[in-house]
Write an enzyme that holds these catalytic residues in place. Structure first.
Site, PDB file in Angstrom:
ATOM      1  N   THR A 185      -0.931  -4.722   2.057  1.00 25.12           N
ATOM      2  CA  THR A 185      -0.638  -5.709   1.016  1.00 25.12           C
ATOM      3  C   THR A 185       0.666  -6.454   1.213  1.00 25.12           C
ATOM      4  O   THR A 185       0.931  -7.404   0.509  1.00 25.12           O
ATOM      5  CB  THR A 185      -0.624  -5.039  -0.363  1.00 25.12           C
ATOM      6  OG1 THR A 185      -0.056  -3.766  -0.226  1.00 25.12           O
ATOM      7  CG2 THR A 185      -1.995  -4.952  -0.937  1.00 25.12           C
ATOM      8  N   THR A 194       0.228   0.867   2.045  1.00 27.53           N
ATOM      9  CA  THR A 194       1.011   2.007   1.563  1.00 27.53           C
ATOM     10  C   THR A 194       0.239   3.318   1.486  1.00 27.53           C
ATOM     11  O   THR A 194       0.846   4.371   1.449  1.00 27.53           O
ATOM     12  CB  THR A 194       1.591   1.705   0.168  1.00 27.53           C
ATOM     13  OG1 THR A 194       0.520   1.330  -0.699  1.00 27.53           O
ATOM     14  CG2 THR A 194       2.617   0.596   0.236  1.00 27.53           C
ATOM     15  N   LYS A 207       3.624   9.419  -0.692  1.00 22.53           N
ATOM     16  CA  LYS A 207       3.256   8.502  -1.774  1.00 22.53           C
ATOM     17  C   LYS A 207       2.880   9.342  -2.981  1.00 22.53           C
ATOM     18  O   LYS A 207       1.963  10.159  -2.908  1.00 22.53           O
ATOM     19  CB  LYS A 207       2.074   7.620  -1.341  1.00 22.53           C
ATOM     20  CG  LYS A 207       1.742   6.528  -2.341  1.00 22.53           C
ATOM     21  CD  LYS A 207       0.644   5.593  -1.845  1.00 22.53           C
ATOM     22  CE  LYS A 207       0.433   4.440  -2.814  1.00 22.53           C
ATOM     23  NZ  LYS A 207      -0.606   3.496  -2.391  1.00 22.53           N
TER      24      LYS A 207
END
Lengths: 461, 660
Positions: free
Chosen positions: A107, A183, A262
């Protein structure tokens, strides 16, 4: 191939467009049982139904027209949109460091895709400069698009290509490297590169964004600026992940690639160093060290590239009453390494023990990690743990489950001898196992408590 | 000898040159002369429990300093779906604002601060919005596409508003004309601003994300009165569903105004319809004034060569300037610049709005775009607080102006100077083009100031986080069956009931016609009586007394049911109302006791009349029967109210007086 003039339309909706001879991007007047509509026919996402035609009306909004209500359609003009970030040549300044950006997708650099209706990766230095002109004040940037894939599609082949490409750039004299990456598996790639690229003289920074760059409040631009600064001006010659510190647009963290994870599906501040503290914070023009020990930048061009990976490695997330057949079937399929994500201090149920034994006998390397994410595997505390170790299960210390998986694949890519593998696994490359866990390495404060609320109100989290 | 230039006289002269008249004196001919044209964007909050794209409660507001956390965001312009940047976005980016959001956990979640993608659209809100779309006679779309509309002012943390069109091309019927509607959209409401000082703008997120609809009209209104009528109509229409929020800020209007040859200017967020006429009147004349300025400038440039704006950094100490503002700016370590504006003599003090001159357009832009707080400049044509002659000579010594030039001295922090210079030059350049497209902020005195560049259609982008929502024809038809009467039909209905016209506004704004219909239909009371009861008696009480929190319109329904069941006269409602309004939990029978009501027949009521009549004869000053009857009525009125109809009682008393 002729250009698709009915982009994304299928079935009945396609039939209607054909019948009335109206193209995508055609300006159209539509007469329906619900009244008249005017606008430009837009492409339709392939996953949407074939009962509607998408129209951009003169006020700029999009609407859908139910094909069952259409009496007549008439094309009155044609105007194709050209969605393109203004490209400008990236300027060069003698006094600024040279930074190379490797694009993998994700992204951080993405735009609208009519085929899926979602965002797709798009990328070029000119585009980046057009979108984030501040980059030119920080460094001289060159870019290379290695892949254009979502991060969930990144894997060993990509890790190896990346490691080799980075090795080449280092030898060619670059001052810093950044990698733009989706991510979701950013921390997997960060771990892989930590193992595959060792003793490098310059920073290698991975970054991404949690809000795509086609949004005004995207974190992409700031992450990119932080990453470029850390790569070009920073002194930390390690593989690091650079992402938002707090959710506010304030500063970024530089996380060691072997200790980062994450932790939230959508928060900007999703990446956290686990069981330790981040190496540093970074702003557009400043790096503040948090940790004292790190590998400093060097002038030489030495680097060890170890591009190995065996795909015969898997992970097993333990759940109560897991059956031995699960593990057996993995072994039967030829897996040479299994990372178990166990409960508590590193446990699985007794029923699996025979399967563990069978696996060990076949030379399969089995490592124990933790569902608790934080803490060390402690297999001496209970008898069951000792039993398992006797059956060949190796505790992975405080190595994160995903990192253990990557490292085991990397180790098995070098040797299948369990003894050699164990030697590699338990010798930390860069803090994937630490000797001690500092008190502030585990901070998950609970909201609602007055002093925590006080803190949250004063400092942006 | 040459006469000294007087800014004040110039202001008055230019005001009369453009033929400005006050709103009170303006006639339709004046609006025709300037080519007044106006349209509306009417915003209305919907009455739902939850917000539009998340599950936070809607309609709970907090004070500025009541928050749990703060978040900082910076906004960057991004491309629209058609690959273009929006002018407003680029302007906002120039301001380099730091946006701070104050969050209260009770009313904002991770969606509100853009840390979670949207949840499915609130079905309750969508349905209310569709009902209103049907009532507005709009063509309903086949599929709802959520679109992102870029807002870089920070009023929404994502940098865009999620919005979707539900219908296009409708119309409403005003008294004397039809007004066409462009579209109706459903959207999420924005944050409320706490403050905007220098480069920091603070918002609170309580209102953010609440369901809102926006009805957009064509620019069909040709006088301020028509404009207000249209605004009222749309507001009444929205309220007629009974499913929208009322109260401060629940309905807000953006008013688009232009004059002939002018440009569309949007007056933002007008929360009272009564302000609309004055604001639109002044805006149309402001545009007319700007066109006059253009004419003057073009004439001057045609006679000479166009010269560019010149500026110079000045040191007030070196120059020995005495001006107080300049000295203050110097003490605050601001950089101070003198600017020469060729041909702008007589323009800076040109009338624009009552009490406002062209220079005000510049000072506001300096505040909004360069973020320099006011006062940020002085100039050679100030209406008050003139620069003294000595200072002026010193400044002119540096700038070397020509006779028809004007001068500005402005100040600000060093980092804002380039933007400030650019801003001054840009605004002066625009004066040659006429009226810039702007969004303007309104003030209660009827004037407006620049808020931002007017955004266009180049700020739309499909919301890639949401799938399109199909609207089946069956579903639309089911909704159509349940929509209330149109406002125009309500007007006709009230007229046919014979309700006095002065009650219409109140009855429509509170959506009381359905209530009147219900009470009358159920209990047989006259709609005319009920109309007066609500429109006069109730309104009067409402204006005078504090309302108990348990009071609702349903109490009044219950009251008439009680009156009907007890076979009382409806007039007693007027006496009972104040008690019920203040004590809604009191039983109706107790209310009767509290107002000393006793049930009495006509005979019982008339029993003391003979005696009273005799008594009155002793004290009266004239033999007029009318006075006598009135006095007697007054004596028994209170006991009679609710028991018998007054006109019947009067007849009986008349009989006694006329035939003793």
């Amino acid at each position: 191939m002729a250009e698709d003039i009915f982009q994304g339309y299928k079935g009945a909706a396609l039939g209607v467009l054909r019948k009335f001879n109206v193209r995508v991007w055609g300006q159209t007047l539509i007469d329906t049982t619900r009244g008249k509509f005017t606008g430009t026919v837009l492409p339709r996402s392939e996953n949407d139904d074939d009962r509607h035609i998408v129209l951009k009306i003169p006020t700029g909004y999009n609407i859908g027209i139910d094909i069952d209500t259409i009496n007549n359609m008439k094309e009155t003009g044609y105007q194709k949109a050209n969605y393109k970030i203004p490209e400008k040549e990236f300027p060069y300044s003698d006094h600024l460091p040279n930074v190379k950006l490797f694009g993998t997708g994700g992204t951080i650099a993405s735009r609208l895709d009519y085929r899926t209706g979602a965002v797709i990766p798009a990328f070029s230095p000119g585009e980046l400069y057009g979108a984030v002109p501040e980059l030119a004040d920080i460094c001289n940037l060159t870019t290379e698009k290695l892949f254009a894939i979502f991060s969930e599609n990144m894997g060993p082949a990509q890790y190896i290509t990346l490691a080799k490409a980075i090795g080449k750039e280092i030898r060619n004299g670059i001052d810093g490297i950044i990698i733009s990456h989706g991510t979701d598996t950013l921390h997997h790639t960060a771990a892989a590169l930590s193992f595959m690229i060792q003793n490098q003289p310059i920073p290698i920074i991975l970054t991404g964004s949690q809000r795509s760059s086609d949004r005004p409040s995207s974190d992409a631009a700031l992450n990119l600026m932080h990453a470029v600064y850390a790569a070009g001006h920073g002194d930390i010659a390690e593989t690091l992940v650079c992402m938002f510190g707090p959710t506010s647009d304030e500063y970024g963290f530089l996380h060691r690639g072997t200790r980062v994870r994450k932790m939230h599906s959508s928060y900007r501040s999703t990446f956290r160093t686990i069981g330790d503290i981040p190496v540093a914070t970074v702003k557009r023009d400043e790096i503040k060290l948090i940790k004292e020990n790190y590998n400093p930048r060097r002038k030489d061009r030495k680097v060890n590239i170890l591009p190995y990976f065996s795909e015969k490695v898997t992970m097993l997330y333990y759940y109560p009453d897991m059956k031995a057949e699960i593990l057996d079937s993995l072994i039967d399929m030829g897996y040479k390494g299994v990372v178990i994500v166990g409960t508590g201090l590193g446990h699985v149920n007794k029923e699996i023990y025979p399967a563990l034994e069978r696996a060990a006998k076949k030379g399969v390397s089995i490592y124990m990690t933790l569902q608790t994410i934080w803490g060390y595997v402690h297999m001496f505390v209970y008898d069951t743990g000792r039993d398992m170790m006797a059956k060949g299960v190796v505790p992975a210390g405080n190595m994160l489950p995903e990192v253990t998986f990557i490292k085991l694949g990397w180790a098995l890519g070098q040797t299948e001898d369990p003894v050699e593998v164990k030697k590699i696994m338990l010798s930390p490359v860069n803090d994937e196992i630490t000797e001690r866990e500092p008190y502030n390495g585990y901070l998950v404060y609970q909201g609602g408590v007055p002093e925590v609320e006080d803190f949250v109100k004063k400092f942006r989290k | 000898m040459k006469k000294r230039f007087s800014p004040k006289k110039n202001y008055e002269k230019t005001r009369s040159e453009i033929g400005y008249v006050t709103r009170k004196k303006a006639t339709p001919a004046d609006y025709k002369r300037i080519g007044f044209k106006s349209g509306l964007e009417v915003h209305q909050q919907l009455k739902t429990k939850k917000k539009l794209f998340c599950h936070c409660p809607a309609g709970i507001y907090n004070d500025h300093d009541e928050y749990n956390a703060e978040i900082i965001r910076h906004m960057r312009p991004t491309l629209s779906e058609l690959g273009e940047y929006d002018g407003t976005a680029l302007m906002e980016y120039k301001t380099r604002k730091q946006i701070i959001y104050r969050i209260k956990n009770q009313t904002a979640c991770t969606y509100d601060i853009d840390d979670t993608p949207p949840f499915l659209i609130n079905k309750e809100a969508l349905e209310i919005a569709l009902e209103i779309s049907l009532l507005s006679g709009l063509n309903i779309v086949g599929e709802v596409h959520i679109t992102r509309k870029q807002y870089l002012d920070g009023s929404i943390p994502t940098g865009f508003q999620r919005t979707a069109i539900l219908g296009v091309e409708g119309e409403i019927q005003l008294k004397n004309k039809k007004v066409r509607l462009i579209q109706l959209s459903i959207e999420e409401d924005s944050c409320r601003e706490v403050s905007d000082i220098r480069h920091t703008r603070i918002f609170k997120t309580d209102r953010l994300g609440m369901p809102l609809i926006e009805t957009v009209t064509y620019p069909d209104m040709e006088t301020p009165d028509e404009l207000r009528e249209a605004a009222e109509y749309i507001r009444f229409l929205n309220r007629s569903t009974g499913k929208v929020r009322i109260g401060i800020g629940a309905g807000r209007e953006d008013v688009n105004v232009s004059c002939r040859g002018g440009s569309r200017v949007e007056i933002k967020g007008v929360s009272h319809n009564k302000w609309i006429p004055e604001l639109s009147h002044n805006e149309a004349f402001r545009q007319f004034a700007l066109l006059h300025i253009r004419k003057l400038l073009k004439e001057r440039v045609a006679n000479g060569k166009n010269r560019s704006i010149r500026s110079s950094k000045i040191d007030p100490r070196d120059l020995g300037l005495e001006n107080e503002h300049i000295q203050k700016a110097y003490n605050e370590n601001f950089e101070i610049y003198a600017v020469n504006l060729p041909y702008f003599k007589g323009i800076l003090s040109h009338f624009t709005q009552p009490g406002k001159i062209f220079a005000d357009e510049i000072t506001t832009r300096l505040k909004v775009i360069a973020c320099i707080e006011k006062p940020n400049m002085i100039h050679t044509e100030m209406l008050e607080d003139h620069i003294n002659k000595k200072d002026l000579e010193k400044i002119c010594g540096i700038l070397e102006p020509k006779e028809d030039d004007a001068q500005i001295v402005f100040w600000g922090p060093k980092e804002d100077i380039p933007t400030a210079l650019e801003t001054i030059e840009e605004r002066c350049q625009m004066a040659f083009d006429g009226v810039p497209n702007e969004t303007r902020k309104s003030f209660p005195d009827g004037t407006t100031i620049f808020k931002r560049v007017l955004p266009g259609a180049n700020r739309m982008y499909p919301d890639t986080d949401s799938a399109p929502i199909p609207l089946k024809t069956d579903y639309i038809e089911t909704l159509r069956k349940n929509i209330p009467q149109t406002v125009a039909e309500r007007f006709r209905q009230m007229k046919s009931w014979g309700i006095p016209e002065d009650t219409y506004h109140y009855l429509l704004s509170k959506n009381l016609a359905p209530m009147i219909e219900q009470i009358s239909g159920k209990f047989g009371f006259e709609p005319k009586f009920l109309g007066v009861f609500w429109g006069h008696t109730f309104k009067n009480i409402e204006g005078k007394m504090p309302q108990h929190k348990n009071f609702s319109y349903n109490k009044i329904y219950g009251l008439f049911k009680f009156i009907h069941n007890e076979k009382l006269q409806p007039s007693i409602a007027k006496r009972m109302l104040p008690v019920i309004y203040e004590h809604p939990d009191m039983e109706f029978s107790s209310v009767l006791i509290s107002i000393n009501f006793r049930k009495k027949s006509m005979n019982e009521l008339l029993a003391p009349v003979d005696f009273l009549y005799e008594k009155f004869k002793e004290i009266r000053i004239s033999g007029n029967d009318k006075n006598t009857i009135n006095w007697l009525m007054g004596q028994v009125y209170r006991q009679a109210a609710g028991n018998v109809e007054m006109k019947n009682l009067k007849k009986e008393i008349e009989k006694i007086v006329h035939n003793p």
